[in-house]
Scaffold this active site. Structure first.
Site, PDB file in Angstrom:
ATOM      1  N   LYS A 209       0.846  -1.196   0.000  1.00 43.23           N
ATOM      2  CA  LYS A 209       0.000   0.000   0.000  1.00 43.23           C
ATOM      3  C   LYS A 209       0.886   1.253   0.000  1.00 43.23           C
ATOM      4  CE  LYS A 209      -3.568   2.182   2.820  1.00 43.23           C
ATOM      5  NZ  LYS A 209      -4.512   2.030   3.930  1.00 43.23           N
ATOM      6  N   GLU A 215      10.398  -4.709   4.709  1.00 42.52           N
ATOM      7  CA  GLU A 215      10.481  -6.107   4.266  1.00 42.52           C
ATOM      8  C   GLU A 215      10.211  -6.211   2.770  1.00 42.52           C
ATOM      9  OE1 GLU A 215       8.817  -4.955   6.844  1.00 42.52           O
ATOM     10  OE2 GLU A 215       8.920  -6.315   8.558  1.00 42.52           O
ATOM     11  N   GLY A 270      -5.019  -2.052   5.049  1.00 41.81           N
ATOM     12  CA  GLY A 270      -4.223  -3.186   4.561  1.00 41.81           C
ATOM     13  C   GLY A 270      -4.908  -4.522   4.809  1.00 41.81           C
ATOM     14  N   ARG A 271      -5.427  -4.714   6.013  1.00 43.35           N
ATOM     15  CA  ARG A 271      -6.036  -6.005   6.359  1.00 43.35           C
ATOM     16  C   ARG A 271      -7.433  -6.171   5.768  1.00 43.35           C
ATOM     17  NH1 ARG A 271      -4.975  -2.707  10.461  1.00 43.35           N
ATOM     18  NH2 ARG A 271      -6.644  -1.870  11.764  1.00 43.35           N
ATOM     19  N   GLU A 356      -5.099  -6.966  14.627  1.00 41.57           N
ATOM     20  CA  GLU A 356      -4.593  -5.641  14.261  1.00 41.57           C
ATOM     21  C   GLU A 356      -5.747  -4.633  14.329  1.00 41.57           C
ATOM     22  OE1 GLU A 356      -0.917  -4.673  11.488  1.00 41.57           O
ATOM     23  OE2 GLU A 356      -2.717  -4.626  10.266  1.00 41.57           O
ATOM     24  N   HIS A 387      -5.758 -33.687  17.015  1.00 50.68           N
ATOM     25  CA  HIS A 387      -4.663 -34.545  17.497  1.00 50.68           C
ATOM     26  C   HIS A 387      -3.527 -33.705  18.052  1.00 50.68           C
ATOM     27  CE1 HIS A 387      -6.502 -38.188  15.918  1.00 50.68           C
ATOM     28  NE2 HIS A 387      -7.013 -37.366  15.011  1.00 50.68           N
ATOM     29  N   LYS A 507       9.213  -0.718  14.351  1.00 50.37           N
ATOM     30  CA  LYS A 507       9.772  -0.351  13.039  1.00 50.37           C
ATOM     31  C   LYS A 507      10.818   0.744  13.210  1.00 50.37           C
ATOM     32  CE  LYS A 507       5.627  -0.981  10.148  1.00 50.37           C
ATOM     33  NZ  LYS A 507       4.697  -0.290   9.264  1.00 50.37           N
TER      34      LYS A 507
END
Ligand code: F6P
Length: 543
Positions: A209, A215, A270-271, A356, A387, A507
């Protein structure tokens, strides 16, 4: 009708507190015994999603009070404000209009006087034209070879949705194309993603965005180096790199032609962006028609959320039940347990969406909350989880409300598999709710000393979501269901579900530490003693 009391002083909240004290020990066994109809009555259906919420520790009175709380918190007005495009993300002064991403062509939603729906469809059309060219082989790489692998580079909302959707919709994807996803700044991610590939057949989608995320930009530069090392011509970038972003300037700076950029807008969080251009990889995988079906599924759930009475409104019910367990029973987590292998990344996707959004400690006006906000969402696909961690849900000391998600039909019918899978969903929800009493365990012939170990207390709540089969539309509806459940929760808690300041500090500190790791000699360090020592040790160890 919204009241102006702080949340924990609202009449409905106080009534729920008293009501909880009165019913907290009621067992689901008794609730079902005295009201056998609840299994049919406490259900709701919308847009092909059937919700059975009868195995929750609620009575009709609980629901009435929770719905009253929604009214007191002004949920109706908040929903209208969101859909209208009001700037409800107050800390960033932005509208919150992911619902516009799936609004049908021709609908009008204005942000600052501009109709955003026509913009949305303009981008969707551009994505469709590009996706068709890649899928048909018309879009070739620099040497004329057909694209065989598409790698989406992004992180957070620019990764989790695309990863989840690629897995979820694999059945509908073009198997001649492989999609891969790189997110981690750990060099292993990009190295492993590219090691067996031919740069001449590989297309990168740089999804960010902001187009400044550390990253993503680090991975994008490494990808460009890898691509150019193979293709040996700067001009190849135009054929092997496209961008998805809101930031045309940074895209240009990176060297990607803005003709190959797919835009979106600051009113898409973003999410909440997997159905925007961030979904380009999804569209390439399943085709424009499949993508549009997914959008239609989202939209159908949006309409339901906007118009259905709260008592039958799936996202409202799910959201209110989460508030009930979080704030009155003190539950700290919610387990999401999809009984469909294709949904294996769905819990990971939901973690960003939920935590978030509602992992907040102050209300919209900055007041510190005196109640819990977002629970921790987690989960794994069934039956694998059975399990592994289900033991704790059945017999541990924590109350963990569960969402079971299942489909009546398998996309891969194979012998008895699907009936066995479904038998497990129903059995788990049943075992959690009703358990097995000490008397029953004893009656099985167990010696006294073993009885406590084999007793299941039950009374562990769950929702069951049952859909026909997993289609792009069903996936869209399911995601929108959780988006709006998150919105409902955030509205009750009075928090801003659409900012994420909590990711900033780390950050900033990382940017300060990077030069300290890379500098020659013995750079001065001004952190706390632990951080200083770790940095020095790392510098020594890395050699
Ligand atoms: O750091 C959190 C975050 O801002 C998320 O909200 C977002 O989805 C992610 O980073 C990626 O951001 P971008 O798409 O700008 O690279």
């Amino acid at each position: 009708m919204s009241s102006h009391h702080p949340l924990t002083q609202r009449p409905a909240w106080l009534a729920l507190r008293d009501h909880h004290a009165a019913i907290r020990d009621l067992h689901l066994r008794d609730l079902f015994k005295t009201d056998p109809a609840r299994g049919e009555r406490m259900t709701a259906t919308a847009v092909g999603v059937f919700l059975d919420y009868s195995k929750n520790r609620v009575t009709d009175e609980t629901l009435k009070l929770l719905l009253g709380l929604a009214d007191e918190c002004g949920l109706r007005d908040r929903i209208d404000a969101m859909f209208r495009g009001d700037k409800i993300n107050v800390t960033e002064k932005r509208a919150v209009l992911h619902t516009a991403l799936r609004a049908p062509r021709g609908t009008k939603i204005l942000v600052d006087g501009q109709d955003v729906v026509s913009d949305v469809h303009g981008v969707l059309d551009k994505m469709a034209a590009f996706a068709d060219r890649v899928r048909s082989g018309e879009w070739t790489g620099h040497t004329g070879k057909r694209i065989r692998t598409v790698i989406n580079i992004g992180i957070g909302g620019s990764d989790l949705g695309p990863v989840m959707a690629y897995e979820a919709l694999k059945h509908y994807s073009d198997r001649g194309l492989t999609l891969r996803f790189v997110s981690n700044v750990d060099g292993t991610d990009i190295t492993e993603a590219t090691r067996d590939l031919d740069p001449a057949e590989t297309l990168f989608i740089i999804s960010s965005k902001t187009f400044t995320t550390l990253e993503t930009m680090t991975n994008a530069r490494t990808a460009r180096d890898w691509s150019l090392a193979g293709l040996k011509d700067e001009k190849a970038v135009a054929k092997h790199f496209v961008a998805v972003s809101t930031n045309a300037e940074e895209v240009k700076k990176f060297g990607i032609d803005t003709a190959n950029m797919f835009g979106f807008w600051d009113w898409v969080g973003g999410r909440y962006s997997m159905d925007s251009a961030i979904g380009l990889s999804t569209m390439i995988a399943v085709g424009p028609a499949g993508f549009r079906d997914m959008l239609a599924g989202f939209h159908a759930m949006d309409e339901h959320f906007k118009t259905a009475p709260f008592a039958q409104n799936l996202p409202v019910l799910l959201g209110l039940l989460t508030v009930w367990y979080t704030n009155f029973f003190g539950s700290e987590t919610v387990a999401v347990l999809p009984y469909d292998q294709y949904l294996k990344r769905f819990p990971a996707y939901l973690q960003q969406l939920t935590m978030e959004s509602n992992g907040k400690r102050v209300t919209l006006d900055g007041t510190e909350v005196d109640y819990q906000t977002s629970p921790i969402y987690w989960g794994e696909p069934g039956t694998n989880g059975q399990h592994s961690f289900y033991q704790l849900i059945h017999q541990g000391t924590k109350l963990i409300p569960c969402d079971f998600i299942a489909f009546a039909k398998s996309l891969n019918p194979s012998g008895r598999h699907h009936d066995l899978l479904m038998a497990n969903v129903f059995a788990q929800a049943e075992a959690l709710a009703f358990g097995k009493t000490a008397a029953e365990v004893k009656a099985d012939g167990n010696p006294d000393w073993l009885v406590p170990h084999r007793t299941f207390p039950g009374n562990r709540p769950s929702n069951t979501l049952l859909l026909d089969h997993l289609t792009p539309a069903a996936l869209g509806s399911l995601i929108a269901l959780y988006e709006h459940s998150v919105f409902t929760q955030g509205t009750i808690w009075g928090v801003n579900s659409f900012d994420q300041w909590g990711v900033e500090l780390g950050k900033v500190l990382a940017q300060r530490i990077v030069p300290e790791l890379e500098a020659a000699g013995d750079p001065p360090l001004a952190h706390d003693a632990s951080t200083n020592a770790l940095i020095r040790r790392y510098r020594k160890m890395k050699g």
